[in-house]
Every structure is written in structure tokens, then in C-alpha cells.
Design an enzyme around this catalytic site. Structure first.
Site, short mmCIF file in Angstrom:
data_model
loop_
_atom_site.label_atom_id
_atom_site.label_comp_id
_atom_site.label_asym_id
_atom_site.label_seq_id
_atom_site.Cartn_x
_atom_site.Cartn_y
_atom_site.Cartn_z
CD GLU A 1 -29.20 -12.82 6.12
OE1 GLU A 1 -30.10 -12.27 5.48
OE2 GLU A 1 -29.38 -13.86 6.76
CD GLU B 1 -27.79 -16.89 9.05
OE1 GLU B 1 -28.92 -16.55 8.63
OE2 GLU B 1 -26.98 -16.12 9.57
#
Length: 528
Positions: free
Chosen positions: A221, A324
Site C-alpha cells: 500500500e 489482501e
């Protein structure tokens, strides 16, 4: 695998009677069911996904204290993981960008002499003793509380891991028949804000010395780095960092053409359009109704199209992955993400994701911190685990066209998907198809089998909560055709048998349930 595969990680949204074998149904049930008709096309494959489409993650939080990596030697956990093969296993998450490799033996020529484990031998030799396993599970429950506090405060400790952790992780994936993707720390930066690759190079050299076959990911991220670490990495710099990692891998005899995955993205912001776009729904501000809301489920299509358009512009032909991913970000929704109701989001995400052309969907997590795991703190399987195993066994990579209609038009509460049956894990005839369906309503539904396959026998696998009604949606137990699913012992799963239905019979889908229907004699041209 050459080039960078665009990996849309952490695109996570909140998405998601009577039983098939029952002989007695009330008159009220017969009146209140929704009647559903299907339009199908068995002549061509709509999309074809990776055979490891349903994959899983282990959260990097497990290595926050290295002793917890020994949970991966549990025979029970390995049994559960094997049933999900073939699949990728992604080791990563928020804490991957706060962990550094700190080998106990500093020189590469000592690795072979001093490394404690041989990964191939570990499948037989190293198993966690029951007493130690129980103690570690108890301590892990306490550790999760500390990890959740870090997540809330967004203050993460730096973590060091050794060869022991790498050996245990690789052994687990190797013994379970999974393919490892290891997430590298991208927050190791130089004064010029480029990636400091020295630690990654040391880790890669160690893994090569052990001949560990694996793939790599860089960073987790990156569009949230500023918030959690005070570091800004723009899209151009991120690309340069990936090029640097690709060059390191190309220098390796073992990894010169291995998979390199990323970049992954999470929450989009208007000033972050230089990165791939993604989205979340906050797990701390959600409700049961969100998990059953078809409008919430449909947002996956909108956001996936946006991501794919960006990928097509930047790198035509690259595959897009959804990783994820679970029901909600922020560690999941407490009291929801690990219960029966989460299965509606999960199964719909698998069905819709494949139909949209996503190549792989990586479930967060098999084991790790949060409330969206597939197994609980006692390493017992939760409802989404059983759903995942049935999907693996029954659903093949070929996606077929299907639409569901009721008297009032396109149905919203009954959602259906159609694939060729998995040829590798079943003994069914060529041309067999698997229909899977979700009933988001408390009222039962009756699905009419299309005329072209009405002569096929049907095997039904209907999943319902252990308890009836809305209260059962919060349950952590699931029934398959009326029988509660439990492991036989730590090394054995139940047989997961379907219920045979007569050819031409309507498919009965109870309220608040989901099901797989295997039509073994469909003779689908696309599946031969």
C-alpha cells in the site's frame, strides 16, 4: 515470468429456510419462495482465470515475534492449507514495510553449514508438539491484542527476522503445495528517497543459496506510506524502485525470470491518481445489512473496471489481481468478518471477480492478526474456509455466461455464477459445469434448470448457518447439506459430499444460504 505484473492488492469492499435434502416443507415456504430462471451460454468461455485464482495470505504480523512462525509447523494448519492448493501464498501486509532481514550467520558461504532447517525434510521431521502448540496459540491471542492497538494508533515497531523465519515460511508453503510470494520492505529509503535495496539483496541471496523457489513483491500500500510512516513515494519513484528490484533478480540464476508482483494499492485519494486506484469500506463502521446488500456487492464491478482501465492505459495486457482482500479494511469487521454472513461477500467476490477478468484473488488472511482470517486462534476452520475448499474442488478456471431473472426482471437477491467444473480435482465427465448461487434474502428461492441441461443429474452442496434465521448469520459454524462441518482430526478433513438431485428438478436455495450445484452431464461445449 518477465516484466511487472500489476497487482491490485487490498481492493477490499464489504461484500460479501429449508435444506436441499429436507422431505418436509411448510405451505408458507412454498408460497413465499422467489422463482428464478436462468439464461446461460455453454458454447464459449467468457473469461479464463489463473488455476490459482483463489489464493491466500499470511500476514507479516506473524513474524513480529519470531516464535509465532512455529505455528506454521502445526500439522493441523498444514492440513488446512493443503486443501487450498494450488494457490499462491502471499506473505506480507502493513508490517512488511517495517521488517528487516537480520541473519544470524552473516556470510553466504556459511548458510548451508549453519542453517537449522532443510525445507524438504521439514514436511516429515518438524512438527509442533501439542503442548507447545497450545501455549503458542494462547500467547498469539494476547499478541493479537497488541497488534490491533498498533493498527489503531498507526504506530508500528521495527521488526527483525532471521533465517529461521524464512525457513519455516518456505517449508510451510512447500509442504502445503502453495507458491510463495514474499513481500519486501520498500520503506528502507536512501537520503534521495530511492529504495535502499541492500537488505533485500541479502535476503534474496540467502533464499537463492537454499534454492527456495519463490516470487517477490515490493512494498505494501505505497499510497498510505505518508500516513503510516511520513514518507511520500510517487508513482514514478515507485516504478524506479521496481526496476531496481527487477535488475537484482535478473542477476540471479534462480530468480532471473521469477514473478515480481505489484504495485498494490488501497484507498484512493484525488491527489494519488498517479498510483493505481482502489477502494475500501471501513470495518469499524459497518453493519450486518452491508454484507447482504446487493448494491454494496455491485461496487466491486465499478471499481474493478476503473483499475483495469488504468492498467490498460499504462501497461496493456498485464493481469490484474485482487489481493489482501476480505470483507472490510481495518482488520475486518468485528463479529462479522469471521462469521457465516461474511461468506456472501466472499463467494460473490470470487464469482464476480472471475467474471470481470481478475486473474487472482488473494484472501486476507489464512492466519494472522485481524478478524477476517480463515482459521481461528485455535486453528479451527471458520465458515469462509469451508466455502473456499468447496470452491477449489468444484469450480474450474473457465467462466461461462449466466444471468438470473425472476418475474419482476433481473433478480437482485439471488446472485448466480457459472464455471466449467474443476477437471483436476474431480472425476466428473468432460462438459460438466458448476453453478454457484447466493440467496441474500431470508425467503427461499427456487431456480429453474435451463432446458439445455435439464437432463443432467445434479449434485447439490448447500451451505447454511448452524442456526436458523438472522441470528445464525453471526454463527462461526456452517452446515453442508444439514451436517455441521468439522475436521475429523488434525490431519483429516470431512468428505464434503454433495446430495444427488433428480434430473430436471428445480434447485431449491434456502433463505440466507449459498450453494454449489454440479451438473455432471451438462455436455457444455466450452468445457470439453
Amino acid at each position: 515470468m518477465s516484466g511487472i505484473l500489476i497487482l491490485a492488492f487490498v481492493i477490499s469492499i464489504l461484500s460479501h429456510g429449508y435444506y436441499v435434502g429436507a422431505s418436509v416443507r411448510s405451505a408458507r415456504d412454498e408460497v413465499n419462495f422467489e422463482s428464478v430462471n436462468l439464461n446461460v451460454d455453454l458454447s464459449r468461455v467468457l473469461k479464463r482465470v489463473n488455476e490459482r485464482f483463489l489464493s491466500v495470505a499470511i500476514d507479516a504480523s506473524l513474524v513480529a515475534e519470531e516464535k509465532f512462525m512455529y505455528l506454521l509447523t502445526s500439522p493441523k494448519l498444514r492440513t488446512l492449507a493443503k486443501a487450498l492448493s494450488p494457490a499462491f501464498l502471499r506473505f506480507g501486509g502493513t508490517r512488511q514495510d517495517f521488517m528487516t532481514f537480520n541473519p544470524a550467520f552473516l556470510h553466504s558461504n556459511e548458510y548451508h553449514k549453519n542453517s537449522v532447517f532443510d525445507a524438504d525434510d521439514l514436511c516429515e521431521r518438524l512438527e509442533l508438539p501439542p503442548i507447545l502448540e497450545e501455549r503458542l496459540k494462547q500467547e498469539w491471542a494476547l499478541q493479537e491484542v497488541l497488534l490491533q492497538k498498533e493498527d489503531l494508533q498507526r504506530k508500528y515497531r521495527s521488526v527483525k527476522f532471521t533465517e529461521y523465519a524464512v525457513d519455516l515460511l518456505y517449508s510451510f508453503t512447500n509442504c502445503s503445495g502453495l507458491d510463495l510470494i514474499f513481500g519486501l520492505n520498500e520503506l528502507l529509503r536512501t537520503t534521495g528517497n530511492s529504495w535502499d535495496s541492500s537488505n533485500a539483496r541479502t535476503l534474496i541471496q540467502y533464499c537463492e543459496s537454499k534454492q527456495y523457489s519463490m516470487a517477490w513483491e515490493l512494498g505494501n500500500e505505497p499510497n498510505s506510506y505518508e500516513k503510516k510512516a511520513g514518507i511520500r513515494v510517487n508513482g514514478y519513484q515507485l516504478g524506479q524502485d521496481f526496476i531496481q528490484l527487477r535488475r537484482i533478480l535478473q542477476e540471479s540464476k534462480l530468480y532471473h525470470d521469477t514473478g515480481l508482483y505489484g504495485p498494490d494499492i488501497s484507498q484512493p485519494r484525488e491527489h494519488r491518481r498517479d498510483l493505481l486506484e482502489g477502494y475500501y469500506v471501513n470495518g469499524r463502521h459497518t453493519s450486518l445489512n452491508d454484507f447482504l446488500d446487493p448494491e454494496v456487492l455491485n461496487t466491486l464491478a465499478l471499481k474493478t473496471h476503473e483499475v483495469m482501465e488504468t492498467v490498460d492505459l499504462a501497461s496493456p495486457g498485464k493481469k490484474v489481481w485482487l489481493g489482501e482482500t476480505s470483507s472490510a479494511y481495518g482488520g475486518g469487521a468485528e463479529g462479522l468478518s469471521d462469521t457465516f454472513v461474511a461468506g456472501f461477500m466472499w463467494l460473490d467476490k470470487l464469482g464476480l471477480g472471475a467474471k470481470l477478468g481478475l486473474d487472482v484473488v488473494i484472501r486476507q488472511v489464512l492466519i494472522g492478526s485481524g478478524t477476517y482470517h480463515l482459521v481461528d486462534d485455535n486453528l479451527d476452520p471458520l465458515p469462509d474456509y469451508w466455502l473456499s475448499v468447496l470452491y477449489k474442488r468444484l469450480v474450474g478456471p473457465e467462466v461461462l455466461s449466466i444471468e438470473a431473472f425472476s418475474i419482476l426482471g433481473k433478480t437482485k437477491r439471488v446472485r448466480v455464477y457459472l464455471h466449467c467444473t474443476n477437471k483436476k480435482s474431480t472425476s466428473y465427465k468432460s462438459g460438466a459445469v458448476t453453478l454457484f448461487a447466493l440467496n441474500l434474502s431470508k425467503s427461499p428461492a427456487r431456480i429453474a434448470v435451463p432446458a439445455m441441461v435439464s437432463n443432467s443429474t445434479v449434485e447439490a452442496f448447500v451451505l447454511q448457518s448452524e442456526q436458523p434465521g438472522e441470528e445464525g448469520l453471526y454463527s462461526k459454524s456452517v452446515k453442508l447439506n444439514g451436517e455441521v462441518l468439522k475436521m475429523v482430526d488434525d490431519r483429516t478433513l470431512p468428505s464434503l459430499q454433495g446430495t444427488p438431485l433428480a434430473a430436471g428438478e428445480h434447485l431449491r436455495l434456502p433463505g440466507y444460504s449459498f450453494a454449489f450445484y454440479l451438473l455432471s452431464e451438462a455436455q457444455a461445449l466450452a468445457c470439453r
